[in-house]
Scaffold this active site. Structure first.
Site, PDB file in Angstrom:
ATOM      1  N   SER A 119       0.823  -1.207   0.000  1.00 28.67           N
ATOM      2  CA  SER A 119       0.000   0.000   0.000  1.00 28.67           C
ATOM      3  C   SER A 119       0.856   1.256   0.000  1.00 28.67           C
ATOM      4  O   SER A 119       0.335   2.353  -0.151  1.00 28.67           O
ATOM      5  CB  SER A 119      -0.922  -0.008   1.214  1.00 28.67           C
ATOM      6  OG  SER A 119      -0.174  -0.243   2.376  1.00 28.67           O
ATOM      7  N   HIS A 140      -2.017  -2.766  -6.444  1.00 26.63           N
ATOM      8  CA  HIS A 140      -2.574  -2.455  -5.121  1.00 26.63           C
ATOM      9  C   HIS A 140      -4.098  -2.546  -5.159  1.00 26.63           C
ATOM     10  O   HIS A 140      -4.761  -1.701  -5.773  1.00 26.63           O
ATOM     11  CB  HIS A 140      -2.104  -1.055  -4.694  1.00 26.63           C
ATOM     12  CG  HIS A 140      -2.576  -0.652  -3.342  1.00 26.63           C
ATOM     13  ND1 HIS A 140      -2.782   0.659  -2.988  1.00 26.63           N
ATOM     14  CD2 HIS A 140      -2.900  -1.386  -2.248  1.00 26.63           C
ATOM     15  CE1 HIS A 140      -3.200   0.717  -1.745  1.00 26.63           C
ATOM     16  NE2 HIS A 140      -3.283  -0.514  -1.274  1.00 26.63           N
ATOM     17  N   GLU A 152      -5.021   0.004  -8.118  1.00 29.14           N
ATOM     18  CA  GLU A 152      -4.019   1.063  -8.294  1.00 29.14           C
ATOM     19  C   GLU A 152      -2.720   0.386  -8.755  1.00 29.14           C
ATOM     20  O   GLU A 152      -2.116  -0.372  -7.995  1.00 29.14           O
ATOM     21  CB  GLU A 152      -3.816   1.781  -6.951  1.00 29.14           C
ATOM     22  CG  GLU A 152      -2.876   2.946  -6.975  1.00 29.14           C
ATOM     23  CD  GLU A 152      -2.795   3.636  -5.598  1.00 29.14           C
ATOM     24  OE1 GLU A 152      -2.599   2.964  -4.576  1.00 29.14           O
ATOM     25  OE2 GLU A 152      -2.930   4.875  -5.570  1.00 29.14           O
ATOM     26  N   ASN A 190      -3.456   6.214  -0.829  1.00 30.61           N
ATOM     27  CA  ASN A 190      -3.039   6.364   0.573  1.00 30.61           C
ATOM     28  C   ASN A 190      -2.358   7.705   0.834  1.00 30.61           C
ATOM     29  O   ASN A 190      -2.409   8.215   1.951  1.00 30.61           O
ATOM     30  CB  ASN A 190      -2.136   5.206   0.991  1.00 30.61           C
ATOM     31  CG  ASN A 190      -2.966   3.997   1.384  1.00 30.61           C
ATOM     32  OD1 ASN A 190      -4.032   4.143   1.981  1.00 30.61           O
ATOM     33  ND2 ASN A 190      -2.519   2.822   1.023  1.00 30.61           N
TER      34      ASN A 190
HETATM   35  N1  CAA Z   1     -18.758 -10.763  -2.584  1.00 29.57           N
HETATM   36  C1  CAA Z   1     -19.363 -10.069  -3.580  1.00 29.57           C
HETATM   37  N2  CAA Z   1     -20.158  -8.997  -3.367  1.00 29.57           N
HETATM   38  C2  CAA Z   1     -20.336  -8.620  -2.084  1.00 29.57           C
HETATM   39  C3  CAA Z   1     -19.735  -9.296  -1.000  1.00 29.57           C
HETATM   40  C4  CAA Z   1     -18.921 -10.411  -1.301  1.00 29.57           C
HETATM   41  N3  CAA Z   1     -18.315 -11.100  -0.341  1.00 29.57           N
HETATM   42  N4  CAA Z   1     -20.088  -8.682   0.145  1.00 29.57           N
HETATM   43  C5  CAA Z   1     -20.875  -7.662  -0.194  1.00 29.57           C
HETATM   44  N5  CAA Z   1     -21.034  -7.624  -1.542  1.00 29.57           N
HETATM   45  C6  CAA Z   1     -21.804  -6.627  -2.314  1.00 29.57           C
HETATM   46  C7  CAA Z   1     -23.217  -6.539  -1.833  1.00 29.57           C
HETATM   47  O1  CAA Z   1     -24.040  -7.470  -2.475  1.00 29.57           O
HETATM   48  C8  CAA Z   1     -23.569  -5.107  -2.210  1.00 29.57           C
HETATM   49  O2  CAA Z   1     -23.826  -5.041  -3.600  1.00 29.57           O
HETATM   50  P1  CAA Z   1     -25.021  -4.120  -4.205  1.00 29.57           P
HETATM   51  O3  CAA Z   1     -24.601  -2.706  -3.889  1.00 29.57           O
HETATM   52  O4  CAA Z   1     -24.987  -4.442  -5.663  1.00 29.57           O
HETATM   53  O5  CAA Z   1     -26.223  -4.562  -3.480  1.00 29.57           O
HETATM   54  C9  CAA Z   1     -22.274  -4.351  -1.947  1.00 29.57           C
HETATM   55  O6  CAA Z   1     -21.234  -5.342  -2.062  1.00 29.57           O
HETATM   56  C10 CAA Z   1     -22.214  -3.720  -0.565  1.00 29.57           C
HETATM   57  O7  CAA Z   1     -22.377  -4.755   0.404  1.00 29.57           O
HETATM   58  P2  CAA Z   1     -23.072  -4.591   1.837  1.00 29.57           P
HETATM   59  O8  CAA Z   1     -24.451  -4.022   1.663  1.00 29.57           O
HETATM   60  O9  CAA Z   1     -22.948  -5.855   2.595  1.00 29.57           O
HETATM   61  O10 CAA Z   1     -22.124  -3.637   2.562  1.00 29.57           O
HETATM   62  P3  CAA Z   1     -22.247  -2.134   2.922  1.00 29.57           P
HETATM   63  O11 CAA Z   1     -23.168  -1.406   2.037  1.00 29.57           O
HETATM   64  O12 CAA Z   1     -22.439  -2.089   4.396  1.00 29.57           O
HETATM   65  O13 CAA Z   1     -20.754  -1.661   2.561  1.00 29.57           O
HETATM   66  C11 CAA Z   1     -18.426  -1.654   2.521  1.00 29.57           C
HETATM   67  C12 CAA Z   1     -19.642  -2.311   3.103  1.00 29.57           C
HETATM   68  C13 CAA Z   1     -18.294  -2.008   1.062  1.00 29.57           C
HETATM   69  C14 CAA Z   1     -17.207  -2.186   3.278  1.00 29.57           C
HETATM   70  C15 CAA Z   1     -18.593  -0.104   2.681  1.00 29.57           C
HETATM   71  O14 CAA Z   1     -18.800   0.214   4.016  1.00 29.57           O
HETATM   72  C16 CAA Z   1     -17.400   0.649   2.166  1.00 29.57           C
HETATM   73  O15 CAA Z   1     -17.233   0.870   0.975  1.00 29.57           O
HETATM   74  N6  CAA Z   1     -16.517   1.088   3.112  1.00 29.57           N
HETATM   75  C17 CAA Z   1     -15.298   1.758   2.761  1.00 29.57           C
HETATM   76  C18 CAA Z   1     -14.287   0.747   2.302  1.00 29.57           C
HETATM   77  C19 CAA Z   1     -12.984   1.380   1.912  1.00 29.57           C
HETATM   78  O16 CAA Z   1     -12.799   2.575   1.911  1.00 29.57           O
HETATM   79  N7  CAA Z   1     -12.018   0.510   1.593  1.00 29.57           N
HETATM   80  C20 CAA Z   1     -10.692   0.937   1.241  1.00 29.57           C
HETATM   81  C21 CAA Z   1      -9.851   0.881   2.452  1.00 29.57           C
HETATM   82  S1  CAA Z   1      -8.227   1.475   2.130  1.00 29.57           S
HETATM   83  C22 CAA Z   1      -7.436   0.142   1.466  1.00 29.57           C
HETATM   84  O17 CAA Z   1      -7.923  -0.950   1.370  1.00 29.57           O
HETATM   85  C23 CAA Z   1      -6.083   0.394   0.961  1.00 29.57           C
HETATM   86  C24 CAA Z   1      -4.972   0.362   1.888  1.00 29.57           C
HETATM   87  O18 CAA Z   1      -3.873   0.267   1.381  1.00 29.57           O
HETATM   88  C25 CAA Z   1      -5.064   0.493   3.314  1.00 29.57           C
END
Ligand code: CAA
Length: 284
Positions: A119, A140, A152, A190
């Site tokens: 990351s 990434h 990324e 990031n």
């Molecule tokens: N497989 C496939 N699809 C899935 C799934 C799985 N295991 N789990 C959930 N989904 C789908 C759901 O069906 C839903 O799809 P639709 O919109 O088409 O209905 C969608 O994904 C959202 O699912 P949920 O309703 O269960 O979840 P939510 O709405 O509560 O969202 C979340 C959960 C996606 C985590 C959301 O809260 C989010 O986007 N959070 C921010 C995440 C983020 O910023 N991540 C990046 C972090 S930084 C990083 O990773 C980089 C680093 O280097 C640190």
């Protein structure tokens, strides 16, 4: 290049998610963890996530079964020898990653591209441990990998055009949207996210607002799915500190200087969701 089998080094949160996405898209996956306990936990995470995908109507039960059958778990790095492409997703420790790249360079065929899911760490430093730095780059992914649409890509000054194009085609075949960054600490996402998270921690630390109000402000005022402190818990508070420290060490940019509270939380084991305690309490 015909990529059929992809090796994944690490089956933690990111390695298991990358393995899942590859297997769902028809690739054979050989995924390696350091011991059976971590490996079993990673495979269990893939089973649970693919079951959730079936429950949400994103995958049929038969497709899930086929995807699971495409994944071969191992604890031996040598078993990645037949792979056509490798993505390293081990913990964020540069010395460890450099060691993995050196070993992968000897284990895999000379034509195989070696990618890192880092990351923030230097792709050029990892590449320098191999005999083919032009075949090394960053891929990434974002957490949760099956849900987040972004990939990324990071090109070091040594990454060849062919390596980039082959890797881009692989990423696109997984249905990911691609952005391209230079090999600069924090890359694009990031580099933007971490100062934002550190500011949110400072606001709370200085008593300017409550945890809940900081997150609510960003969720409802900016339409982010999670507030910055919720996101710290989600990503891992130790990971946030690690990235901040790495970027600060390389750039000396004060925007990445970790607030004391962040360091104290990590020392106390308050690592967010994975430890059950962070800015919020979580059931494990
Ligand atoms: N497989 C496939 N699809 C899935 C799934 C799985 N295991 N789990 C959930 N989904 C789908 C759901 O069906 C839903 O799809 P639709 O919109 O088409 O209905 C969608 O994904 C959202 O699912 P949920 O309703 O269960 O979840 P939510 O709405 O509560 O969202 C979340 C959960 C996606 C985590 C959301 O809260 C989010 O986007 N959070 C921010 C995440 C983020 O910023 N991540 C990046 C972090 S930084 C990083 O990773 C980089 C680093 O280097 C640190």
């Amino acid at each position: 290049m015909n990529i059929k089998t992809v090796g994944i080094v690490g089956c933690g949160l990111m390695g298991s998610g990358i393995s899942e996405v590859l297997a769902k898209n028809g690739y054979n996956v050989i995924v390696r963890e350091v011991n059976d306990d971590f490996l079993n936990k990673g495979i269990e995470r893939i089973r649970a996530s693919t079951q959730k995908a079936v429950d949400r109507g994103k995958l049929s039960a038969a497709e899930r079964q086929q995807a699971l059958e495409r994944i071969t778990p191992t604890t031996k790095l040598e078993e990645l020898a037949p792979c056509d492409y490798v993505i390293e997703a081990a913990i964020e420790n540069l010395n460890l990653k450099k060691d993995i790249f050196e070993r992968l360079d000897n284990i895999t065929r000379p034509d195989v591209i070696l990618a890192s899911n880092t990351s923030s760490l230097s792709i050029a430093e990892m590449a320098s441990k191999t005999k083919k730095p032009e075949k090394v780059l960053g891929m990434h992914f974002f957490n949760p990998v099956p849900v987040m649409p972004l990939l990324e890509m990071v090109r070091s000054f040594m990454t060849s055009e062919e390596t980039y194009q082959t890797s881009r085609a692989l990423g696109e075949s997984l249905g990911k949207q691609i952005i391209v960054a230079k090999d600069y600490p924090g890359f694009i996402v990031n580099a933007l996210l971490v100062p934002f998270q550190l500011d949110a921690i400072r606001f709370y630390e200085n008593g300017m607002a409550s945890i809940e109000d900081i997150d609510k402000g960003v969720r409802l005022g900016l339409n982010h799915p999670m507030g910055p402190l919720e996101l710290c818990d989600f990503v891992g508070i130790d990971t946030v500190l690690y990235i901040a420290d790495e970027v600060y060490a390389e750039t000396k940019d004060p925007r990445y200087a970790a607030p004391p509270l962040l360091r104290r939380m990590v020392a106390a084991g308050h690592h967010g969701r994975k430890s059950g305690k962070g800015f919020y309490k979580h059931s494990k």
